[in-house]
Design a protein around this motif. Structure first.
Motif, PDB file in Angstrom:
ATOM      1  N   HIS A 155       0.864  -1.174   0.000  1.00 56.16           N
ATOM      2  CA  HIS A 155       0.000   0.000   0.000  1.00 56.16           C
ATOM      3  C   HIS A 155       0.899   1.222   0.000  1.00 56.16           C
ATOM      4  O   HIS A 155       2.113   1.117   0.109  1.00 56.16           O
ATOM      5  CB  HIS A 155      -0.947  -0.008   1.210  1.00 56.16           C
ATOM      6  CG  HIS A 155      -0.251  -0.017   2.535  1.00 56.16           C
ATOM      7  ND1 HIS A 155       0.388  -1.132   3.018  1.00 56.16           N
ATOM      8  CD2 HIS A 155      -0.071   0.940   3.471  1.00 56.16           C
ATOM      9  CE1 HIS A 155       0.924  -0.856   4.198  1.00 56.16           C
ATOM     10  NE2 HIS A 155       0.667   0.395   4.491  1.00 56.16           N
ATOM     11  N   TYR A 156       0.302   2.394  -0.142  1.00 50.02           N
ATOM     12  CA  TYR A 156       1.101   3.621  -0.155  1.00 50.02           C
ATOM     13  C   TYR A 156       0.234   4.774   0.327  1.00 50.02           C
ATOM     14  O   TYR A 156      -0.989   4.752   0.230  1.00 50.02           O
ATOM     15  CB  TYR A 156       1.665   3.913  -1.549  1.00 50.02           C
ATOM     16  CG  TYR A 156       0.697   3.710  -2.683  1.00 50.02           C
ATOM     17  CD1 TYR A 156      -0.278   4.652  -2.990  1.00 50.02           C
ATOM     18  CD2 TYR A 156       0.733   2.531  -3.440  1.00 50.02           C
ATOM     19  CE1 TYR A 156      -1.180   4.446  -4.029  1.00 50.02           C
ATOM     20  CE2 TYR A 156      -0.167   2.315  -4.478  1.00 50.02           C
ATOM     21  CZ  TYR A 156      -1.118   3.279  -4.760  1.00 50.02           C
ATOM     22  OH  TYR A 156      -2.019   3.074  -5.774  1.00 50.02           O
ATOM     23  N   ALA A 157       0.898   5.781   0.885  1.00 45.40           N
ATOM     24  CA  ALA A 157       0.230   6.979   1.391  1.00 45.40           C
ATOM     25  C   ALA A 157       0.468   8.119   0.414  1.00 45.40           C
ATOM     26  O   ALA A 157       1.604   8.351   0.003  1.00 45.40           O
ATOM     27  CB  ALA A 157       0.781   7.348   2.771  1.00 45.40           C
ATOM     28  N   HIS A 158      -0.588   8.853   0.075  1.00 43.15           N
ATOM     29  CA  HIS A 158      -0.419   9.946  -0.882  1.00 43.15           C
ATOM     30  C   HIS A 158      -0.420  11.319  -0.224  1.00 43.15           C
ATOM     31  O   HIS A 158      -0.271  12.330  -0.907  1.00 43.15           O
ATOM     32  CB  HIS A 158      -1.506   9.887  -1.970  1.00 43.15           C
ATOM     33  CG  HIS A 158      -2.893  10.125  -1.463  1.00 43.15           C
ATOM     34  ND1 HIS A 158      -3.660   9.121  -0.943  1.00 43.15           N
ATOM     35  CD2 HIS A 158      -3.645  11.253  -1.400  1.00 43.15           C
ATOM     36  CE1 HIS A 158      -4.842   9.613  -0.581  1.00 43.15           C
ATOM     37  NE2 HIS A 158      -4.856  10.910  -0.845  1.00 43.15           N
TER      38      HIS A 158
ATOM     39  N   ALA B  58       4.938  -2.091   5.043  1.00 39.05           N
ATOM     40  CA  ALA B  58       4.581  -0.767   5.534  1.00 39.05           C
ATOM     41  C   ALA B  58       4.687   0.249   4.407  1.00 39.05           C
ATOM     42  O   ALA B  58       5.134  -0.058   3.295  1.00 39.05           O
ATOM     43  CB  ALA B  58       5.514  -0.367   6.675  1.00 39.05           C
ATOM     44  N   THR B  59       4.281   1.469   4.713  1.00 37.72           N
ATOM     45  CA  THR B  59       4.542   2.589   3.813  1.00 37.72           C
ATOM     46  C   THR B  59       4.871   3.818   4.645  1.00 37.72           C
ATOM     47  O   THR B  59       4.697   3.835   5.869  1.00 37.72           O
ATOM     48  CB  THR B  59       3.362   2.871   2.875  1.00 37.72           C
ATOM     49  OG1 THR B  59       3.793   3.743   1.823  1.00 37.72           O
ATOM     50  CG2 THR B  59       2.197   3.524   3.615  1.00 37.72           C
ATOM     51  N   VAL B  60       5.339   4.854   3.970  1.00 39.16           N
ATOM     52  CA  VAL B  60       5.589   6.156   4.564  1.00 39.16           C
ATOM     53  C   VAL B  60       5.605   7.154   3.422  1.00 39.16           C
ATOM     54  O   VAL B  60       5.867   6.772   2.275  1.00 39.16           O
ATOM     55  CB  VAL B  60       6.928   6.161   5.351  1.00 39.16           C
ATOM     56  CG1 VAL B  60       8.119   6.094   4.398  1.00 39.16           C
ATOM     57  CG2 VAL B  60       7.036   7.356   6.280  1.00 39.16           C
ATOM     58  N   LEU B  61       5.283   8.385   3.695  1.00 44.49           N
ATOM     59  CA  LEU B  61       5.421   9.433   2.685  1.00 44.49           C
ATOM     60  C   LEU B  61       6.794  10.051   2.863  1.00 44.49           C
ATOM     61  O   LEU B  61       7.058  10.698   3.883  1.00 44.49           O
ATOM     62  CB  LEU B  61       4.333  10.501   2.841  1.00 44.49           C
ATOM     63  CG  LEU B  61       4.337  11.588   1.770  1.00 44.49           C
ATOM     64  CD1 LEU B  61       3.924  11.021   0.413  1.00 44.49           C
ATOM     65  CD2 LEU B  61       3.408  12.736   2.160  1.00 44.49           C
TER      66      LEU B  61
END
Length: 315
Positions: free
Chosen positions: A99-102, A128-131
């Motif tokens: 997944h990803y955060a925009h 995980a994700t992070v911006l």
């Protein structure tokens, strides 16, 4: 195997080489009405889909609206638990959840969501994700790793960054320190003019090479076999032992370009099978059927279909 002398020679710039844009490939593209199989063929080694997207329902719905308008029609509009059930019930051994955060402030909630899914279903390997550049990016990742997430996904197109941008270094350092792989959509394609940035201005194999050189202990996986710079990424595979590629959408015959066989064959132990499920416009097993038609030997096929991913993620 890469050598120090190989790594000192940069990948040649391919700015003058034909691009997908030159070929007239434009979004949105149509759906394919191809036939899907009921499950995986019998007798295959364990299959790990190393590129599956899982989001909360509202985020999935927003992603699908964007794709329907600007990318391609989504064939499988399934929410998270439906996605997992669909793939596992058809014989997939494990799935790697991306997944990803925009925007800033999303990552912690998304990471907690995927960590919970992975706790409920151990066959899900959650990332995980992070911006990149958001406050406390390192802390966001450390918390995610403590929650059991096995790597990180970031996306140059959606999050609008260059792989070699200075604010990425803390992300790379956090992954390397924890020994967690990083999946980074760093290829120029599939692209759309409706991203908030020009993917061709941001993304290039030369930029990824700088990351590989500056962070030699980082385990980096680039999806889509590096589309559309397939040859350049094949050369990077030859030179760097900290690079992997996944097959996502590059083997489906959906985009009117040849199958990049050299990127697959130069170091097959560094290739992962992935699909982009559920955000695809064709049958869930389309790429798999292409791969089975390539007649690899048993060890290579077992690696690409699953063992390479299990080794990369320590599963």
């Amino acid at each position: 195997m890469a050598t120090d002398s190989d790594a000192d020679v940069p990948v040649p710039c391919l700015a003058s080489a034909p691009t997908w844009r030159d070929a007239g490939i434009r979004m949105p593209m149509p759906a394919l009405q191809d036939t899907e199989g009921p499950r995986l063929p019998e007798g295959l080694p364990p299959v790990v889909d190393a590129h599956v997207h899982l989001f909360p329902d509202r985020v999935f719905d927003a992603v699908w609206r964007w794709f329907d308008q600007y990318g391609w029609p989504i064939r499988y509009k399934l929410h998270t638990r439906q996605v997992v059930s669909f793939l596992l019930s058809r014989g997939v051994h494990r799935v790697v959840a991306l997944h990803y955060a925009h925007r800033p402030g999303m990552a912690r909630a998304l990471n907690a969501y995927v960590a919970e899914v992975a706790r409920e279903e151990p066959r899900v390997l959650g990332l995980a994700t992070v911006l990149p550049g958001e406050p406390d990016a390192t802390a966001v990742l450390e918390e995610a790793f403590d929650a059991g997430l096995r790597g990180v996904k970031i996306h140059c197109h959606v999050q609008c960054f260059s792989p070699d941008a200075p604010h990425l270094h803390e992300v790379y350092a956090a992954c390397a320190k924890a020994g967690r792989p990083l999946v980074m959509h760093a290829g120029r394609e599939p692209s759309s003019p409706h991203y908030h940035c020009d993917t061709y201005a941001l993304c290039a194999a030369e930029r990824v090479e700088r990351v590989l050189k500056d962070h030699p202990t980082l385990k980096l996986c680039v999806p889509h076999l590096g589309a559309d710079e397939f040859d350049a990424y094949a050369r990077l595979l030859e030179r760097y032992d900290n690079l992997w590629l996944d097959t996502t959408m590059a083997l489906a015959g959906y985009f009117p370009v040849p199958i990049p066989r050299r990127a697959l064959e130069v170091r097959p132990e560094r290739i992962l099978y992935g699909t982009d499920f559920p955000n695809i416009p064709y049958a869930w097993d389309r790429e798999l059927r292409t791969m089975l038609g390539m007649k690899w030997d048993d060890a290579v096929l077992a690696g690409i279909l699953g063992q390479n991913a299990l080794q990369l993620y320590g599963a």
